[in-house]
Write an enzyme that holds these catalytic residues in place. Structure first.
Site, PDB file in Angstrom:
ATOM      1  N   ASP A 276     -31.057 -25.966   7.505  1.00 13.75           N
ATOM      2  CA  ASP A 276     -32.408 -25.468   7.748  1.00 13.75           C
ATOM      3  C   ASP A 276     -32.477 -25.028   9.207  1.00 13.75           C
ATOM      4  O   ASP A 276     -32.585 -25.853  10.110  1.00 13.75           O
ATOM      5  CB  ASP A 276     -33.402 -26.587   7.451  1.00 13.75           C
TER       6      ASP A 276
ATOM      7  N   LYS B  63     -39.673 -18.354  10.939  1.00  9.78           N
ATOM      8  CA  LYS B  63     -40.264 -18.385  12.275  1.00  9.78           C
ATOM      9  C   LYS B  63     -39.898 -17.194  13.152  1.00  9.78           C
ATOM     10  O   LYS B  63     -40.460 -16.126  13.028  1.00  9.78           O
ATOM     11  CB  LYS B  63     -39.960 -19.718  12.948  1.00  9.78           C
TER      12      LYS B  63
ATOM     13  N   PHE C  38     -37.628 -32.496   8.684  1.00 11.08           N
ATOM     14  CA  PHE C  38     -38.804 -31.758   8.207  1.00 11.08           C
ATOM     15  C   PHE C  38     -38.340 -30.442   7.604  1.00 11.08           C
ATOM     16  O   PHE C  38     -37.644 -29.661   8.246  1.00 11.08           O
ATOM     17  CB  PHE C  38     -39.778 -31.481   9.355  1.00 11.08           C
TER      18      PHE C  38
END
Length: 414
Positions: free
Chosen positions: A240, A269, A155
């Site tokens: 990522d 995040k 993702f």
């Protein structure tokens, strides 16, 4: 009472938000917002440390931290101070001008990575990955490389570029076909990766552990092999670390556990501690792939978000939170593993980024039962419950969850 707290408790947030019931706010949410989220089950109104309170006054131990975002928990004084002081000094500059917090943040990230490079600041993880994807495309066109490799079930975001890298058919297929040639391989299979990556491959996009797939770690040696494959073929290795970085696994960056260095790194995040921010870091020669005008962002490098990120990094370092995360994560993982219950198959992950793995697809029921017991967790996959609390969560708080978890599981199986 502080000025910030006073503004909140005296109802200065605008409109008639304060005092509304949870049921009322859910109805208004459903009427006002697009239906892509459904209606979330809890209406949060405030937080303190690792606890949050809902609109009906109920307290919960927050074990998901806004999807691994609230690194310092809620209302941490360092974050409140940094954001308040910066918004009172300069709230925005755009990319037409330089502001000091963005420069300090870029320099700080490079110092933590201990590798020369260049930084692009964005507003989210998806935007950081869009930046990395554009770098890969330009690198590929410059060197005659035609395709990209990514992992099945990975993702990387929901915008069209990031979605083209995301190996989840359930969220990809209705928005395809995509203009990029992205080839998907099984995550953790070094042989499959080696077969897929040739000298025609521009970049390999991987997560150090697959977060949205259910906190799925790779086998030992996988990232060493990925680094070697990219070195041999000349493909960029793009990692990522939207979820895994900024102390979440006990190191500043999860790839540091494997002793490798990527060509491109994406962050978001936990970096902002709750403020929106993303970063794409090009290491070594990758830092100069872009030329002037190749990419941009009006809000990227926002001084308030950059000040928040600096406060997060300072606090993690000052308070020894990397060591704390390692110890707290060990206690949490060992505690879950020690539970003998027919619904619990085990635990996986590292640091304060774990998944309780179930013996059947009951994660949504476990999430609901945990909520009723006063704990917020996330049914990240049908058979996996994600646990990613603030980095400041205490051993005592972790113990309270471990004590309650067997009864939560039993409620689901009753």
């Amino acid at each position: 009472m502080s000025e910030v707290t006073g503004a909140i408790t005296s109802g200065h947030l605008g409109g008639d938000l304060l005092g509304a019931s949870a049921a009322s706010l859910k109805e208004r949410f459903e009427a006002a917002f697009m239906p892509n989220y459904g209606v979330p089950p809890v209406v949060l109104v405030r937080g303190e440390g690792s606890y949050v309170w809902d609109a009906d006054g109920r307290r919960y131990l927050d074990l998901i931290a806004g999807i691994a975002v609230s690194s310092l928990g809620h209302r941490h004084p360092a974050l409140v101070r940094a954001v308040s002081e910066q918004v009172g000094t300069l709230a925005h500059s755009s990319n037409l001008f330089v502001n000091e917090p963005e420069v300090l943040l870029a320099e700080r990230l490079l110092s933590l990575l201990k590798v020369p490079g260049r930084v692009f600041l964005a507003n989210s993880g998806t935007e950081a990955n869009e930046c990395a994807l554009k770098m890969a495309i330009k690198y590929g066109r410059t060197t005659g490389r035609k395709y990209i490799v990514a992992a099945e079930n990975g993702f990387h975001g929901r915008t069209l570029g990031a979605l083209s890298l995301t190996g989840k058919a359930s969220i990809r297929d209705q928005f395809g076909p995509f203009p990029l040639d992205v080839r998907f391989v099984p995550y953790g299979d070094a042989d499959a990766l080696k077969q897929a990556v040739s000298q025609d491959c521009a970049a390999v996009f991987l997560e150090p552990t697959q977060g949205e797939a259910g906190v799925v770690p790779p086998p030992a040696g996988y990232f060493t092999a990925a680094r070697e494959i990219c070195d041999v073929t000349g493909a960029l290795l793009v990692l990522d670390e939207i979820q895994s970085a900024i102390g979440r696994t006990g190191h500043w960056f999860a790839h540091q556990h494997d002793g490798i260095v990527p060509d491109v790194l994406t962050l978001a995040k936990g970096l902002g501690g709750g403020m929106p921010i993303g970063a794409c870091v090009g290491l070594g020669d990758s830092g100069t792939i872009f030329a002037k005008g190749d990419h941009g962002s009006t809000f990227g490098g926002n001084p308030v978000s950059a000040a928040a990120a600096l406060a997060v990094l300072d606090t993690i370092e000052r308070d020894g939170l990397l060591d704390h995360v390692s110890e707290a994560g060990r206690r949490l993982a060992e505690g879950i593993a020690a539970i003998r219950h027919p619904l619990l198959a085990g635990v996986r992950g590292r640091g304060l980024w774990l998944a309780a793995v179930l013996t059947r697809d009951a994660a949504a029921d476990v999430q609901a039962a945990a909520q009723r017991a006063g704990f917020l967790v996330n049914a990240v996959q049908p058979g996996a419950v994600r646990i990613a609390p603030p980095l400041v969560t205490t051993l005592e708080q972790i113990g309270s969850f471990l004590e309650a978890f067997p009864a939560i599981l039993s409620e689901v199986t009753a």
